[in-house]
Scaffold this motif. Sequence first.
Motif, PDB file in Angstrom:
ATOM      1  N   PHE A  45     -24.639  -0.891  37.060  1.00  0.00           N
ATOM      2  CA  PHE A  45     -25.111  -2.275  37.120  1.00  0.00           C
ATOM      3  C   PHE A  45     -23.923  -3.177  37.403  1.00  0.00           C
ATOM      4  O   PHE A  45     -22.926  -3.154  36.679  1.00  0.00           O
ATOM      5  CB  PHE A  45     -25.758  -2.636  35.772  1.00  0.00           C
ATOM      6  N   VAL A  46     -23.990  -3.972  38.476  1.00  0.00           N
ATOM      7  CA  VAL A  46     -22.910  -4.894  38.850  1.00  0.00           C
ATOM      8  C   VAL A  46     -23.541  -6.218  39.264  1.00  0.00           C
ATOM      9  O   VAL A  46     -24.368  -6.255  40.184  1.00  0.00           O
ATOM     10  CB  VAL A  46     -22.056  -4.333  40.006  1.00  0.00           C
ATOM     11  N   VAL A  47     -23.145  -7.306  38.598  1.00  0.00           N
ATOM     12  CA  VAL A  47     -23.731  -8.616  38.886  1.00  0.00           C
ATOM     13  C   VAL A  47     -22.688  -9.715  38.762  1.00  0.00           C
ATOM     14  O   VAL A  47     -21.628  -9.530  38.173  1.00  0.00           O
ATOM     15  CB  VAL A  47     -24.893  -8.948  37.918  1.00  0.00           C
ATOM     16  N   ARG A  48     -23.022 -10.855  39.342  1.00  0.00           N
ATOM     17  CA  ARG A  48     -22.308 -12.105  39.037  1.00  0.00           C
ATOM     18  C   ARG A  48     -23.195 -12.879  38.077  1.00  0.00           C
ATOM     19  O   ARG A  48     -24.382 -13.074  38.353  1.00  0.00           O
ATOM     20  CB  ARG A  48     -22.048 -12.902  40.312  1.00  0.00           C
ATOM     21  N   GLY A  49     -22.644 -13.270  36.940  1.00  0.00           N
ATOM     22  CA  GLY A  49     -23.486 -13.935  35.956  1.00  0.00           C
ATOM     23  C   GLY A  49     -22.714 -14.829  35.008  1.00  0.00           C
ATOM     24  O   GLY A  49     -21.482 -14.789  34.943  1.00  0.00           O
ATOM     25  N   GLU A  50     -23.453 -15.631  34.278  1.00  0.00           N
ATOM     26  CA  GLU A  50     -22.888 -16.565  33.312  1.00  0.00           C
ATOM     27  C   GLU A  50     -23.255 -16.115  31.899  1.00  0.00           C
ATOM     28  O   GLU A  50     -24.405 -15.758  31.633  1.00  0.00           O
ATOM     29  CB  GLU A  50     -23.433 -17.973  33.555  1.00  0.00           C
ATOM     30  N   ILE A  51     -22.272 -16.119  31.004  1.00  0.00           N
ATOM     31  CA  ILE A  51     -22.514 -15.748  29.611  1.00  0.00           C
ATOM     32  C   ILE A  51     -23.172 -16.931  28.896  1.00  0.00           C
ATOM     33  O   ILE A  51     -22.549 -17.986  28.713  1.00  0.00           O
ATOM     34  CB  ILE A  51     -21.204 -15.363  28.893  1.00  0.00           C
ATOM     35  N   LEU A  52     -24.430 -16.760  28.517  1.00  0.00           N
ATOM     36  CA  LEU A  52     -25.149 -17.822  27.815  1.00  0.00           C
ATOM     37  C   LEU A  52     -24.948 -17.742  26.303  1.00  0.00           C
ATOM     38  O   LEU A  52     -24.895 -18.764  25.619  1.00  0.00           O
ATOM     39  CB  LEU A  52     -26.646 -17.736  28.123  1.00  0.00           C
ATOM     40  N   LYS A  53     -24.849 -16.524  25.794  1.00  0.00           N
ATOM     41  CA  LYS A  53     -24.769 -16.358  24.344  1.00  0.00           C
ATOM     42  C   LYS A  53     -24.034 -15.077  23.989  1.00  0.00           C
ATOM     43  O   LYS A  53     -24.169 -14.068  24.684  1.00  0.00           O
ATOM     44  CB  LYS A  53     -26.190 -16.325  23.750  1.00  0.00           C
ATOM     45  N   GLY A 101     -13.701  -4.197  23.794  1.00  0.00           N
ATOM     46  CA  GLY A 101     -13.822  -5.181  24.849  1.00  0.00           C
ATOM     47  C   GLY A 101     -15.045  -4.925  25.712  1.00  0.00           C
ATOM     48  O   GLY A 101     -15.834  -4.022  25.436  1.00  0.00           O
ATOM     49  N   PRO A 102     -15.232  -5.726  26.760  1.00  0.00           N
ATOM     50  CA  PRO A 102     -14.399  -6.850  27.172  1.00  0.00           C
ATOM     51  C   PRO A 102     -14.618  -8.070  26.281  1.00  0.00           C
ATOM     52  O   PRO A 102     -15.580  -8.100  25.514  1.00  0.00           O
ATOM     53  CB  PRO A 102     -14.896  -7.125  28.592  1.00  0.00           C
ATOM     54  N   TYR A 103     -13.740  -9.040  26.409  1.00  0.00           N
ATOM     55  CA  TYR A 103     -13.836 -10.246  25.597  1.00  0.00           C
ATOM     56  C   TYR A 103     -14.268 -11.392  26.500  1.00  0.00           C
ATOM     57  O   TYR A 103     -13.458 -11.994  27.203  1.00  0.00           O
ATOM     58  CB  TYR A 103     -12.495 -10.512  24.912  1.00  0.00           C
ATOM     59  N   LEU A 104     -15.559 -11.658  26.485  1.00  0.00           N
ATOM     60  CA  LEU A 104     -16.166 -12.631  27.384  1.00  0.00           C
ATOM     61  C   LEU A 104     -16.507 -13.906  26.619  1.00  0.00           C
ATOM     62  O   LEU A 104     -16.867 -13.857  25.447  1.00  0.00           O
ATOM     63  CB  LEU A 104     -17.437 -12.040  28.013  1.00  0.00           C
ATOM     64  N   GLU A 105     -16.411 -15.045  27.300  1.00  0.00           N
ATOM     65  CA  GLU A 105     -16.615 -16.329  26.648  1.00  0.00           C
ATOM     66  C   GLU A 105     -17.902 -16.985  27.129  1.00  0.00           C
ATOM     67  O   GLU A 105     -18.246 -16.924  28.315  1.00  0.00           O
ATOM     68  CB  GLU A 105     -15.429 -17.258  26.931  1.00  0.00           C
ATOM     69  N   GLU A 106     -18.586 -17.624  26.193  1.00  0.00           N
ATOM     70  CA  GLU A 106     -19.808 -18.337  26.530  1.00  0.00           C
ATOM     71  C   GLU A 106     -19.517 -19.465  27.514  1.00  0.00           C
ATOM     72  O   GLU A 106     -18.497 -20.137  27.426  1.00  0.00           O
ATOM     73  CB  GLU A 106     -20.454 -18.915  25.266  1.00  0.00           C
ATOM     74  N   GLY A 107     -20.425 -19.639  28.477  1.00  0.00           N
ATOM     75  CA  GLY A 107     -20.293 -20.730  29.434  1.00  0.00           C
ATOM     76  C   GLY A 107     -19.479 -20.388  30.666  1.00  0.00           C
ATOM     77  O   GLY A 107     -19.422 -21.178  31.612  1.00  0.00           O
ATOM     78  N   LYS A 108     -18.831 -19.215  30.669  1.00  0.00           N
ATOM     79  CA  LYS A 108     -18.017 -18.824  31.821  1.00  0.00           C
ATOM     80  C   LYS A 108     -18.773 -17.852  32.715  1.00  0.00           C
ATOM     81  O   LYS A 108     -19.650 -17.118  32.257  1.00  0.00           O
ATOM     82  CB  LYS A 108     -16.698 -18.205  31.372  1.00  0.00           C
ATOM     83  N   ARG A 109     -18.419 -17.853  34.012  1.00  0.00           N
ATOM     84  CA  ARG A 109     -19.041 -16.960  34.984  1.00  0.00           C
ATOM     85  C   ARG A 109     -18.115 -15.781  35.272  1.00  0.00           C
ATOM     86  O   ARG A 109     -16.910 -15.967  35.434  1.00  0.00           O
ATOM     87  CB  ARG A 109     -19.367 -17.714  36.278  1.00  0.00           C
TER      88      ARG A 109
END
Length: 227
Positions: A45-53, A101-109
Amino acid sequence: MQMERAQLNFLAMLAVLLLAIDQAFGLWTCRQYPHPQQNVCRADFVVRGEILKKESIPISDEYDFGSLEKYTVKVKRIYKGEEFMSESSKLVHLMALANCGPYLEEGKRYLLSAKFDEDSKQLRTDNCLWNVEWSEITQGQRQGLKHFYEKYCQTPGQNRHPKKCEIVEGVQNYFGGNAIVKPSRCFYQGGVCERLHSSCIRKPTGACGWTTNTNYRSCKELERQRR
């Protein structure tokens, strides 16, 4: 009753321990600089996306075994794995061990990658997969995602496809025999220029090779000047 509960707790502890060992071993054996096309080939699975939560879910209610991170992602574009998306929703959930990990932040793409875990029926990711802020994806990588990476992906171990290419790590050997010199392969030595600006594709000649563009040629010229 207490004996049965103790046995269940032991089995739960063992399952978590085995999962942690499996994840840790995978991270220890990560390739340091894989080509993005290799990452796309290995992922489901590979996508461009935004972390909402982002939610932390304890692995055990009784023992401190750490936690899983559950990421709710709003998908902007799918590059691989449409079958994991619901037709009625643009949201998907990715799971990751908090200490891997990974360490992903809310609001970032991000450019996000995951593998499908058959046992849990979840999309799982970690630092061995390609997860990076979208702003850091180069023009060459964006072109690769759109047009080349998945199209020419020859997964190691699968039957060879006449129109696919396999990226082989190492130096091409022109003098030690023809065993490894095959038209279905691109050789990759961890080069920055190939990783940032090029894709492995089938050329008009029928052989596999690296794409070239202005950024790639400029990068190679800088490499030559630094030698």
